[in-house]
Enzyme design. Structure first.
Site, PDB file in Angstrom:
ATOM      1  N   ARG A  72       0.823  -1.214   0.000  1.00 40.80           N
ATOM      2  CA  ARG A  72       0.000   0.000   0.000  1.00 40.80           C
ATOM      3  C   ARG A  72       0.861   1.271   0.000  1.00 40.80           C
ATOM      4  O   ARG A  72       0.484   2.283  -0.599  1.00 40.80           O
ATOM      5  CB  ARG A  72      -0.903  -0.025   1.233  1.00 40.80           C
ATOM      6  N   HIS A  76       0.369   4.726  -2.151  1.00 39.64           N
ATOM      7  CA  HIS A  76       0.201   6.052  -1.539  1.00 39.64           C
ATOM      8  C   HIS A  76       1.366   6.974  -1.880  1.00 39.64           C
ATOM      9  O   HIS A  76       1.234   8.190  -1.822  1.00 39.64           O
ATOM     10  CB  HIS A  76       0.027   5.921  -0.023  1.00 39.64           C
ATOM     11  N   ASN A 104      -3.574   8.394   5.398  1.00 38.40           N
ATOM     12  CA  ASN A 104      -2.383   7.791   6.025  1.00 38.40           C
ATOM     13  C   ASN A 104      -2.393   7.772   7.557  1.00 38.40           C
ATOM     14  O   ASN A 104      -1.809   6.868   8.163  1.00 38.40           O
ATOM     15  CB  ASN A 104      -1.125   8.541   5.575  1.00 38.40           C
ATOM     16  N   HIS A 203      -6.301  -5.694  -2.304  1.00 39.37           N
ATOM     17  CA  HIS A 203      -7.109  -5.878  -1.096  1.00 39.37           C
ATOM     18  C   HIS A 203      -7.378  -7.355  -0.813  1.00 39.37           C
ATOM     19  O   HIS A 203      -8.177  -7.677   0.048  1.00 39.37           O
ATOM     20  CB  HIS A 203      -8.411  -5.083  -1.208  1.00 39.37           C
TER      21      HIS A 203
HETATM   22  C1  HEM Z   1      -9.177   2.026  -5.656  1.00 41.46           C
HETATM   23  C2  HEM Z   1      -9.165   2.822  -4.627  1.00 41.46           C
HETATM   24  C3  HEM Z   1      -8.713   2.403  -3.253  1.00 41.46           C
HETATM   25  C4  HEM Z   1      -9.309   2.738  -2.101  1.00 41.46           C
HETATM   26  C5  HEM Z   1     -10.548   3.605  -1.934  1.00 41.46           C
HETATM   27  C6  HEM Z   1      -8.572   2.096  -1.042  1.00 41.46           C
HETATM   28  C7  HEM Z   1      -8.864   2.221   0.296  1.00 41.46           C
HETATM   29  C8  HEM Z   1      -8.260   1.500   1.298  1.00 41.46           C
HETATM   30  C9  HEM Z   1      -8.654   1.560   2.676  1.00 41.46           C
HETATM   31  C10 HEM Z   1      -9.752   2.441   3.251  1.00 41.46           C
HETATM   32  C11 HEM Z   1      -7.879   0.681   3.357  1.00 41.46           C
HETATM   33  C12 HEM Z   1      -7.940   0.404   4.851  1.00 41.46           C
HETATM   34  C13 HEM Z   1      -7.179   1.483   5.578  1.00 41.46           C
HETATM   35  C14 HEM Z   1      -7.445   1.491   7.069  1.00 41.46           C
HETATM   36  O1  HEM Z   1      -8.584   1.309   7.472  1.00 41.46           O
HETATM   37  O2  HEM Z   1      -6.469   1.723   7.834  1.00 41.46           O
HETATM   38  C15 HEM Z   1      -6.985   0.068   2.414  1.00 41.46           C
HETATM   39  C16 HEM Z   1      -6.053  -0.878   2.713  1.00 41.46           C
HETATM   40  C17 HEM Z   1      -5.176  -1.399   1.805  1.00 41.46           C
HETATM   41  N1  HEM Z   1      -5.018  -1.002   0.500  1.00 41.46           N
HETATM   42 FE1  HEM Z   1      -6.304   0.140  -0.550  1.00 41.46          FE
HETATM   43  N2  HEM Z   1      -7.540   1.384  -1.579  1.00 41.46           N
HETATM   44  C18 HEM Z   1      -7.575   1.540  -2.925  1.00 41.46           C
HETATM   45  C19 HEM Z   1      -6.667   1.028  -3.833  1.00 41.46           C
HETATM   46  C20 HEM Z   1      -5.527   0.335  -3.487  1.00 41.46           C
HETATM   47  C21 HEM Z   1      -4.439   0.054  -4.370  1.00 41.46           C
HETATM   48  C22 HEM Z   1      -4.356   0.522  -5.818  1.00 41.46           C
HETATM   49  C23 HEM Z   1      -3.531  -0.679  -3.649  1.00 41.46           C
HETATM   50  C24 HEM Z   1      -2.191  -1.208  -4.071  1.00 41.46           C
HETATM   51  C25 HEM Z   1      -1.697  -1.199  -5.282  1.00 41.46           C
HETATM   52  C26 HEM Z   1      -4.070  -0.849  -2.325  1.00 41.46           C
HETATM   53  C27 HEM Z   1      -3.505  -1.588  -1.333  1.00 41.46           C
HETATM   54  C28 HEM Z   1      -4.025  -1.739  -0.058  1.00 41.46           C
HETATM   55  C29 HEM Z   1      -3.533  -2.698   0.916  1.00 41.46           C
HETATM   56  C30 HEM Z   1      -2.504  -3.775   0.639  1.00 41.46           C
HETATM   57  C31 HEM Z   1      -4.244  -2.468   2.092  1.00 41.46           C
HETATM   58  C32 HEM Z   1      -4.041  -3.162   3.445  1.00 41.46           C
HETATM   59  C33 HEM Z   1      -2.936  -2.406   4.185  1.00 41.46           C
HETATM   60  C34 HEM Z   1      -2.555  -2.939   5.541  1.00 41.46           C
HETATM   61  O3  HEM Z   1      -3.062  -3.956   5.999  1.00 41.46           O
HETATM   62  O4  HEM Z   1      -1.685  -2.283   6.169  1.00 41.46           O
HETATM   63  N3  HEM Z   1      -5.261  -0.195  -2.256  1.00 41.46           N
HETATM   64  N4  HEM Z   1      -7.243   0.600   1.170  1.00 41.46           N
END
Ligand code: HEM
Length: 337
Positions: A72, A76, A104, A203
């Site tokens: 992630r 970002h 973040n 995800h």
């Molecule tokens: C398409 C729009 C996207 C939205 C709206 C989004 C939103 C989010 C949100 C809200 C979370 C949880 C954050 C939290 O509650 O602390 C999350 C986690 C995550 N996102 Fe996304 N995301 C998007 C796209 C992406 C992309 C493009 C990637 C990677 C290329 C990605 C990788 C991840 C990963 C791996 C997690 C888990 C992180 C962890 O466990 O530390 N996301 N995302």
């Protein structure tokens, strides 16, 4: 550049003009005129990739979620001023850290692992490997370590001398954004609907906090009703640990079926209305083209893996600093004086 390479570029450029579109290989806007390529450190730091991989492997063995957090970070980073490690900078002097932004704060993690990689690389080959490249390599290694596809990471990014809090707040999609807003935010970065759906397949690993999806459980449309695009028995299970108020930081697996395996179960979950984030479920509920892509990846993991690797390379190409632009930071958290 060889004559053959120059000839190839001219032919592709002429064809592109004739066809009226710019192919991706010519469209990546690097600031500094250089281009990225996987062999960038082959002479200057031949062990660089091995060193990154070893530190990431150790961190993920200690805590499996770290793979998701590192993946992630690359996203970002790239969506704010390009893939330039701006996300890693702490606040100091005129810099306001992107770590304070809404996407973040209390959420982005993995910074200590990047620090450890950087320290190991500075020992091996001082002032050579950029923090931006470390983040790109760590994202690839994290994907592979959890069972996902591999790809050669184009390298040669340099590090920014600034950060953008507003860019971080505005460019990174939010979980309550509409499908159109999310797609627009991707298009502004040169990514299309195929990239959007494939990259969201990230995800398949990692966690989200209650605050990121609570509105789906209680108040989706502001009228106090839950979101009926979420399977209702699944919703009632989620409510147990994500109450109407309080518990904001409680953690949930985004892919509850296989939370630490990089596979296609994220897409399968969406098809049965068990996506955790609204921003994921809208791919099925709000748009026919994205729904077809979700189906395709749910039925065929190999197709997902192939597209994911391609789209990660494309994302990693967002406005990198090259040539004499930017710098190679000594410490990923601070701009070099
Ligand atoms: C398409 C729009 C996207 C939205 C709206 C989004 C939103 C989010 C949100 C809200 C979370 C949880 C954050 C939290 O509650 O602390 C999350 C986690 C995550 N996102 Fe996304 N995301 C998007 C796209 C992406 C992309 C493009 C990637 C990677 C290329 C990605 C990788 C991840 C990963 C791996 C997690 C888990 C992180 C962890 O466990 O530390 N996301 N995302």
């Amino acid at each position: 550049m060889s004559k053959a390479m120059v000839r190839y570029i001219i032919v592709v450029a002429v064809l592109a003009l004739a066809l009226g579109h710019v192919p991706h290989c010519l469209s990546s806007k690097t600031v500094g005129g250089g281009y990225l390529y996987p062999q960038f450190y082959d002479h200057s730091c031949p062990n660089a990739q091995e060193i990154v991989k070893n530190v990431v492997a150790k961190a993920v063995a200690k805590e499996p979620r770290m793979a998701a957090s590192l993946l992630r970070l690359h996203f970002h980073d790239c969506f704010v001023k390009g893939c330039d490690a701006s996300v890693l900078l702490d606040s100091s002097g005129s810099i306001i850290s992107e770590k304070r932004s809404i996407p973040n704060r209390n959420s982005a993690r993995g910074f200590e692992v990047i620090d450890e990689i950087k320290a190991a690389l500075e020992k091996e080959c001082p002032h050579t490997v950029s923090c931006a490249d470390i983040v790109a390599l760590a994202a690839r290694d994290s994907t592979v370590l959890t069972g996902g596809p591999s790809w050669d990471v184009p390298l040669g990014r340099r590090d920014s001398t600034g950060a953008s809090l507003s860019g971080s707040n505005n460019n990174i999609p939010a979980p309550n954004n509409t499908f159109q807003t999310i797609l627009t935010k991707f298009k502004l970065k040169g990514l299309d609907i195929v990239d959007l759906v494939a990259l969201s397949g990230s995800h398949t690993i990692g966690n989200a906090r209650c605050t990121s999806f609570r509105q789906r459980l209680y108040n989706q449309s502001g009228n106090g009703r839950p979101d009926y695009t979420l399977d209702q028995s699944h919703a009632s299970q989620l409510r147990a640990n994500c109450p109407r108020s309080g518990g904001d930081q409680n953690l949930f697996f985004i892919d509850f079926v296989s939370p630490i395996n990089f596979d296609n179960s994220y897409f399968k979950n969406l098809l049965v209305n068990k996506g955790l984030l609204n921003s994921d479920q809208v791919f099925v509920s709000m748009n026919g083209a994205s729904r077809e892509l979700v189906k395709k990846y749910a039925y065929n993991q190999e197709l997902f893996f192939q597209q994911f690797a391609k789209s990660m390379i494309k994302m990693g190409n967002i406005s990198p600093l090259t040539g004499n632009n930017g710098q190679i930071r000594n410490n990923c958290r601070k701009v070099d004086a």
